[in-house]
Motif scaffolding. Structure first.
Motif, PDB file in Angstrom:
ATOM      1  N   GLY A  46      47.712  52.078  -0.948  1.00  0.00           N
ATOM      2  CA  GLY A  46      47.900  53.181  -2.006  1.00  0.00           C
ATOM      3  C   GLY A  46      48.213  54.351  -0.854  1.00  0.00           C
ATOM      4  O   GLY A  46      48.125  55.385  -1.106  1.00  0.00           O
ATOM      5  N   THR A  88      48.553  52.644  -8.867  1.00  0.00           N
ATOM      6  CA  THR A  88      47.281  52.386  -7.955  1.00  0.00           C
ATOM      7  C   THR A  88      45.991  53.180  -8.393  1.00  0.00           C
ATOM      8  O   THR A  88      44.995  52.806  -8.107  1.00  0.00           O
ATOM      9  CB  THR A  88      47.797  52.883  -6.517  1.00  0.00           C
ATOM     10  N   GLN A  91      44.371  51.032 -10.871  1.00  0.00           N
ATOM     11  CA  GLN A  91      43.660  49.672 -10.438  1.00  0.00           C
ATOM     12  C   GLN A  91      42.374  49.764  -9.942  1.00  0.00           C
ATOM     13  O   GLN A  91      41.717  50.582  -9.405  1.00  0.00           O
ATOM     14  CB  GLN A  91      44.581  49.098  -9.096  1.00  0.00           C
TER      15      GLN A  91
END
Length: 160
Positions: A46, A88, A91
């Protein structure tokens, strides 16, 4: 979403990039590969600053899931960074973009087209798992004294 990738489904995407000669010395080929590796690491962590450094300002990103679902194109570095930021943030597990079987499809002093397979892994549930496979077509330009990605096409064999 459930999709089943048929044998050779990605050929229609891959064949949009005509083959050509690879007129790039080994040091420049290595520099291209390092850009792609840095890109994958930035996605996995990220790291939007590092990711930004791998893309041209006018980069485009497009995805196809087994030829059935299309995403994009996302046009411009800012749009791609927004896409990655949103993905991201959602996630909860660590993913790894493993680029394998990297092949120079065409290359010259200021442009390179590279194909690579993707094996996307995850540690969800406490053990490593392959969550998606597919391929990338990267088009890179030599810009600002380094190689940067100008175009990304990711073809996923299944939804990740």
């Amino acid at each position: 979403m459930t999709t089943t990738a048929a044998f050779g489904w990605g050929s229609s995407h891959l064949n949009t990039t005509p083959a050509g000669e690879v007129n790039l010395d080994p040091a420049e080929q290595f520099a291209v590969q390092q850009t792609l590796a840095r890109h994958a690491f930035a996605l996995d962590h990220g790291d939007l600053v590092a990711l930004e450094g791998t893309l041209t300002e006018d980069a485009t990103w497009t995805a196809s899931i087994a030829g059935e679902v299309e995403q994009g194109p996302f046009i411009g570095r800012a749009a791609i960074l927004d896409l990655v930021r949103e993905a991201t943030e959602a996630q909860t597990e660590q993913r790894r973009h493993n680029l394998v079987n990297m092949v120079f499809h065409r290359a010259e002093a200021d442009t390179a087209v590279v194909w690579a397979y993707l094996m996307l892994t995850s540690n969800a549930g406490g053990s490593p798992t392959v969550i998606a496979t597919g391929f990338y077509t990267f088009t890179l330009r030599h810009a600002e004294s380094e190689w940067r990605i100008a175009k990304v096409l990711v073809g996923l064999d299944n939804a990740a």
